[in-house]
Scaffold this motif. Structure first.
Motif, PDB file in Angstrom:
ATOM      1  N   ILE A 208       0.825  -1.206   0.000  1.00  0.00           N
ATOM      2  CA  ILE A 208       0.000   0.000   0.000  1.00  0.00           C
ATOM      3  C   ILE A 208       0.862   1.260   0.000  1.00  0.00           C
ATOM      4  O   ILE A 208       0.572   2.237  -0.686  1.00  0.00           O
ATOM      5  CB  ILE A 208      -0.949  -0.037   1.227  1.00  0.00           C
ATOM      6  N   GLY A 209       1.967   1.246   0.730  1.00  0.00           N
ATOM      7  CA  GLY A 209       2.846   2.410   0.824  1.00  0.00           C
ATOM      8  C   GLY A 209       3.428   2.827  -0.516  1.00  0.00           C
ATOM      9  O   GLY A 209       3.835   3.969  -0.696  1.00  0.00           O
ATOM     10  N   LEU A 210       3.483   1.890  -1.469  1.00  0.00           N
ATOM     11  CA  LEU A 210       4.030   2.229  -2.787  1.00  0.00           C
ATOM     12  C   LEU A 210       2.938   2.582  -3.785  1.00  0.00           C
ATOM     13  O   LEU A 210       3.171   3.365  -4.700  1.00  0.00           O
ATOM     14  CB  LEU A 210       4.861   1.060  -3.349  1.00  0.00           C
ATOM     15  N   VAL A 211       1.750   1.987  -3.640  1.00  0.00           N
ATOM     16  CA  VAL A 211       0.754   2.136  -4.713  1.00  0.00           C
ATOM     17  C   VAL A 211      -0.458   2.995  -4.339  1.00  0.00           C
ATOM     18  O   VAL A 211      -1.304   3.251  -5.202  1.00  0.00           O
ATOM     19  CB  VAL A 211       0.282   0.749  -5.241  1.00  0.00           C
ATOM     20  N   ALA A 212      -0.554   3.442  -3.080  1.00  0.00           N
ATOM     21  CA  ALA A 212      -1.677   4.317  -2.713  1.00  0.00           C
ATOM     22  C   ALA A 212      -1.164   5.754  -2.656  1.00  0.00           C
ATOM     23  O   ALA A 212       0.011   5.991  -2.360  1.00  0.00           O
ATOM     24  CB  ALA A 212      -2.236   3.916  -1.352  1.00  0.00           C
ATOM     25  N   ALA A 213      -2.064   6.700  -2.924  1.00  0.00           N
ATOM     26  CA  ALA A 213      -1.684   8.107  -2.863  1.00  0.00           C
ATOM     27  C   ALA A 213      -1.166   8.415  -1.463  1.00  0.00           C
ATOM     28  O   ALA A 213      -1.693   7.899  -0.462  1.00  0.00           O
ATOM     29  CB  ALA A 213      -2.888   8.969  -3.189  1.00  0.00           C
TER      30      ALA A 213
ATOM     31  N   GLY B 227       1.241   7.436   0.277  1.00  0.00           N
ATOM     32  CA  GLY B 227       1.695   6.306   1.087  1.00  0.00           C
ATOM     33  C   GLY B 227       0.570   5.638   1.859  1.00  0.00           C
ATOM     34  O   GLY B 227       0.819   4.850   2.766  1.00  0.00           O
ATOM     35  N   GLY B 228      -0.691   5.976   1.518  1.00  0.00           N
ATOM     36  CA  GLY B 228      -1.833   5.342   2.195  1.00  0.00           C
ATOM     37  C   GLY B 228      -2.112   5.933   3.567  1.00  0.00           C
ATOM     38  O   GLY B 228      -2.859   5.329   4.348  1.00  0.00           O
ATOM     39  N   VAL B 229      -1.582   7.129   3.880  1.00  0.00           N
ATOM     40  CA  VAL B 229      -1.805   7.651   5.245  1.00  0.00           C
ATOM     41  C   VAL B 229      -3.286   7.939   5.510  1.00  0.00           C
ATOM     42  O   VAL B 229      -3.719   7.885   6.663  1.00  0.00           O
ATOM     43  CB  VAL B 229      -0.946   8.907   5.576  1.00  0.00           C
ATOM     44  N   ASP B 230      -4.050   8.169   4.438  1.00  0.00           N
ATOM     45  CA  ASP B 230      -5.488   8.408   4.649  1.00  0.00           C
ATOM     46  C   ASP B 230      -6.184   7.159   5.195  1.00  0.00           C
ATOM     47  O   ASP B 230      -7.290   7.241   5.732  1.00  0.00           O
ATOM     48  CB  ASP B 230      -6.167   8.801   3.332  1.00  0.00           C
ATOM     49  N   LEU B 231      -5.537   5.993   5.020  1.00  0.00           N
ATOM     50  CA  LEU B 231      -6.166   4.751   5.488  1.00  0.00           C
ATOM     51  C   LEU B 231      -5.862   4.461   6.961  1.00  0.00           C
ATOM     52  O   LEU B 231      -6.434   3.544   7.546  1.00  0.00           O
ATOM     53  CB  LEU B 231      -5.661   3.567   4.649  1.00  0.00           C
ATOM     54  N   LEU B 232      -4.954   5.240   7.535  1.00  0.00           N
ATOM     55  CA  LEU B 232      -4.508   4.908   8.897  1.00  0.00           C
ATOM     56  C   LEU B 232      -5.657   4.850   9.912  1.00  0.00           C
ATOM     57  O   LEU B 232      -5.703   3.916  10.729  1.00  0.00           O
ATOM     58  CB  LEU B 232      -3.401   5.856   9.355  1.00  0.00           C
TER      59      LEU B 232
ATOM     60  N   GLU C 197       3.742   7.900  13.312  1.00  0.00           N
ATOM     61  CA  GLU C 197       4.827   8.891  13.096  1.00  0.00           C
ATOM     62  C   GLU C 197       6.029   8.246  12.429  1.00  0.00           C
ATOM     63  O   GLU C 197       6.615   8.794  11.504  1.00  0.00           O
ATOM     64  CB  GLU C 197       5.276   9.485  14.436  1.00  0.00           C
ATOM     65  N   ARG C 198       6.395   7.068  12.926  1.00  0.00           N
ATOM     66  CA  ARG C 198       7.539   6.349  12.352  1.00  0.00           C
ATOM     67  C   ARG C 198       7.271   6.073  10.861  1.00  0.00           C
ATOM     68  O   ARG C 198       8.129   6.269  10.016  1.00  0.00           O
ATOM     69  CB  ARG C 198       7.739   5.034  13.130  1.00  0.00           C
ATOM     70  N   TYR C 199       6.051   5.632  10.563  1.00  0.00           N
ATOM     71  CA  TYR C 199       5.723   5.306   9.170  1.00  0.00           C
ATOM     72  C   TYR C 199       5.783   6.550   8.283  1.00  0.00           C
ATOM     73  O   TYR C 199       6.371   6.520   7.202  1.00  0.00           O
ATOM     74  CB  TYR C 199       4.338   4.651   9.091  1.00  0.00           C
ATOM     75  N   ARG C 200       5.165   7.645   8.747  1.00  0.00           N
ATOM     76  CA  ARG C 200       5.163   8.877   7.935  1.00  0.00           C
ATOM     77  C   ARG C 200       6.588   9.339   7.655  1.00  0.00           C
ATOM     78  O   ARG C 200       6.934   9.709   6.534  1.00  0.00           O
ATOM     79  CB  ARG C 200       4.416   9.991   8.673  1.00  0.00           C
ATOM     80  N   ALA C 201       7.445   9.312   8.694  1.00  0.00           N
ATOM     81  CA  ALA C 201       8.835   9.791   8.541  1.00  0.00           C
ATOM     82  C   ALA C 201       9.591   8.881   7.568  1.00  0.00           C
ATOM     83  O   ALA C 201      10.298   9.358   6.665  1.00  0.00           O
ATOM     84  CB  ALA C 201       9.522   9.812   9.905  1.00  0.00           C
ATOM     85  N   LEU C 202       9.417   7.586   7.738  1.00  0.00           N
ATOM     86  CA  LEU C 202      10.123   6.639   6.878  1.00  0.00           C
ATOM     87  C   LEU C 202       9.665   6.782   5.423  1.00  0.00           C
ATOM     88  O   LEU C 202      10.470   6.785   4.491  1.00  0.00           O
ATOM     89  CB  LEU C 202       9.816   5.234   7.396  1.00  0.00           C
ATOM     90  N   TRP C 203       8.360   6.948   5.241  1.00  0.00           N
ATOM     91  CA  TRP C 203       7.824   7.078   3.877  1.00  0.00           C
ATOM     92  C   TRP C 203       8.353   8.372   3.232  1.00  0.00           C
ATOM     93  O   TRP C 203       8.754   8.367   2.074  1.00  0.00           O
ATOM     94  CB  TRP C 203       6.285   7.068   3.921  1.00  0.00           C
ATOM     95  N   GLN C 204       8.359   9.452   3.993  1.00  0.00           N
ATOM     96  CA  GLN C 204       8.880  10.726   3.457  1.00  0.00           C
ATOM     97  C   GLN C 204      10.336  10.570   3.051  1.00  0.00           C
ATOM     98  O   GLN C 204      10.764  11.034   2.012  1.00  0.00           O
ATOM     99  CB  GLN C 204       8.787  11.836   4.516  1.00  0.00           C
ATOM    100  N   GLN C 205      11.095   9.896   3.901  1.00  0.00           N
ATOM    101  CA  GLN C 205      12.541   9.792   3.663  1.00  0.00           C
ATOM    102  C   GLN C 205      12.856   8.884   2.480  1.00  0.00           C
ATOM    103  O   GLN C 205      13.731   9.190   1.674  1.00  0.00           O
ATOM    104  CB  GLN C 205      13.196   9.241   4.938  1.00  0.00           C
TER     105      GLN C 205
END
Ligand SMILES: Cc1cc2nc3c(=O)[nH]c(=O)nc-3n(C[C@H](O)[C@H](O)[C@H](O)COP(=O)(O)OP(=O)(O)OC[C@H]3O[C@@H](n4cnc5c(N)ncnc54)[C@H](O)[C@@H]3O)c2cc1C
Length: 506
Positions: A456-461, A463-468, A491-499
């Motif tokens: 999901i992190g690769l194929v959703a707009a 990173g899929g954070v709207d699904l959290l 938070e960890r997921y958002r930071a990792l996805w951004q990076q």
């Protein structure tokens, strides 16, 4: 897969310990477990979190290897592709490729036709055909161009690389193997031989030594850096490859399309994958640390020049991508100036009590595993007994998306309530899959679920954070997380996805 195992739950001694939970380690683990050997696999981060979740997702013979004269590798890969299509249906699926041939550009039709005939002969069936410009555009309207002469149509296959690793691990566990993630290992030796490993679980502050008759270093790009390993590993040349992932409405493709980059003539490709389109790749020396490679500005420029050359009318910008990802190839240094000329063959070495294996391809993991186990049989003769070269997974599974990805558990997933069966956002994933994963697939962090158990992190707009919000309750119930832990994981997921995965412009 049972709940995450603690170091205290492990036995004092195993026949075989595999260090590294990528495709190489998972393939060895699966094949060893089915032969009745007591095997433990240890992965320093999450399963498949290294190169094996960052490949181009192709199970392929590799036309490029044919061009480089690697006939054996191509033949082996074509055979494995055919076998995986049969034995892992639903997870490894046929992927039709189009290679447009233009009047003013390489490659020419005849050269490609000869190469593809050899490819077909290796697979034992004709699967490549010449299409006129009209036929090609009828299949793939985005190929329309005044210079188009036609296209070669041929067949390879694609997969979800991380899911393939997971299925191998689950199959090995079903046969009695033990696999643990987020535990790092280093070999322990006396003056004569490697006797086992020292395990470290940093998150839970635990350390333990475990004995083994044989240890296997299957740490991919880390293979020549494993602490305390006896010398013998070949020098590796880590080569980074990066991809951009586009929504299929931005880059609408029903087939994979491959062409040569206008700057250096390297083959590049875009193909439909998990409801989106993966486009890549690059092949560059990676001088940075290995754990968190990311696409660079120069790679983005290179990829966008290539995309514009093939699809000028789409006016795509890098910022239109949904995500990006980069991985590091464990390639044995062969002294070529051009990284793309370095061989993709695997390399094996041995010291008393230890076998090392690195390099190779996702496609040929089974061949690699069998080679390693043949060598290992000198120390562990029981590897020659038991159920040898059987089908990869349990038979009788529906050869569809869920059957391929979850094996027998697909029935359980399908039996969950109807409200959990609708797909999430623009992705092919059902909430039922995620819930099953949370319960059964050794998830330690939220990114394990969103980047590897599902993609999901690769194929959703975004990173899929709207699904959290939808995932908060199932995750906390399945994993016993508090609200605070859930917020930390988000938070960890958002930071990792951004990076590591945010699209270039964001
Ligand atoms: C950009 C790119 C595209 C590719 N495309 C394709 C393709 O389309 N098809 C194909 O067939 N192949 C492809 N490949 C090649 C393929 O992906 C790799 O050969 C394969 O994934 C390597 O797997 P591995 O298990 O050896 O390494 P990895 O997947 O990296 O696994 C090694 C693991 O060891 C772990 N580890 C390291 N040190 C320790 C330690 N001390 N203790 C415990 N664990 C440790 C790491 O965390 C890592 O997870 C591609 C590679 C790249 C980079």
């Amino acid at each position: 897969m049972p709940e995450r195992i603690t170091l205290q739950q492990l036995d004092d001694h195993y026949d075989l310990i595999v260090i590294g939970g990528g495709i190489t380690g998972a393939g060895i683990f699966r094949e060893a477990a089915r032969r009745g050997v007591r095997v433990l696999l240890v992965e320093a981060a999450d399963f498949a979190s290294g190169t094996s979740s960052a490949s181009s997702k192709l199970v392929h013979g590799g036309l490029r290897y044919l061009k480089n004269g690697d006939w054996r590798l191509t033949l082996e890969s074509v055979r494995e592709r055919q076998r995986l299509l049969r034995e892992a249906a639903g997870l490894v699926e046929p992927l039709p490729f189009l290679m447009p041939i233009h009047r003013d550009r390489r490659p020419g039709r005849w050269l490609m036709q000869i190469g593809l005939r050899i490819y077909d002969a290796m697979a034992g069936a004709r699967r490549s055909f010449w299409l006129s410009a009209q036929q090609a555009v009828a299949r793939e309207p985005v190929l329309r161009a005044g210079t188009l002469r036609g296209a070669m149509l041929y067949e390879d296959a694609s997969t979800d690389d991380a899911r393939l690793v997971l299925r191998l691990l689950l199959a090995g566990i079903a046969d009695g193997g033990v696999a643990v993630n987020y535990v790092s290992a280093e070999p322990v030796s006396d003056s004569e031989r490697v006797r086992g490993v020292r395990l470290r679980d940093d998150e839970r502050g635990a350390v333990r030594e475990i004995a083994a008759r044989l240890v296997i270093n299957a740490t991919g790009a880390w293979a020549d850096r494993l602490a305390n390993a006896p010398p013998g590993a070949p020098t590796l040349r880590p080569l980074r490859g990066s991809h951009l992932v586009f929504a299929s409405r931005s880059l609408p493709l029903a087939h994979a399309v491959t062409w040569l980059h206008p700057h250096d003539g390297r083959p590049i490709f875009a193909h439909p994958w998990e409801g989106a389109v993966v486009y890549g790749t690059t092949d560059l020396d990676h001088d940075d640390e290995l754990s968190s490679p990311r696409i660079t500005a120069a790679e983005i420029d290179y990829l966008m020049v290539g995309l514009k050359a093939q699809f000028p009318d789409l006016s795509l910008r890098a910022g239109d991508a949904l995500s990006s990802y980069a991985g590091v190839r464990p390639v044995v240094a062969g002294g070529h100036d051009d990284p793309s000329r370095e061989s993709r063959e695997s390399a094996m070495w041995a010291a008393p009590g230890l076998i090392g294996i690195t390099g190779g391809k996702l496609t040929t993991f089974r061949v690699t595993a069998n080679q390693v186990l043949q060598t290992a049989a000198a120390e562990l003769p029981q590897l020659l007994q038991g159920r040898g070269d059987g089908p990869l997974f349990e038979t009788g599974m529906a050869p569809d998306r869920l059957g391929g990805r979850y094996g027998a558990a697909a029935t359980e997933i399908r039996a969950m309530p109807a409200v959990l069966q609708t797909t999430l956002a623009d992705t092919p994933y059902r909430l039922a899959e995620l819930i099953w994963s949370l319960r059964h697939e050794a998830i330690v962090h939220l990114d394990d679920l969103l980047l590897r158990r599902t993609r999901i992190g690769l194929v959703a707009a975004n990173g899929g954070v709207d699904l959290l919000p939808l995932l908060a309750e199932p995750a906390c119930v399945a994993l016993g997380w508090s609200e605070t832990r859930w917020r930390q994981e988000c938070e960890r997921y958002r930071a990792l996805w951004q990076q590591r995965h945010a699209p270039p412009a964001s």
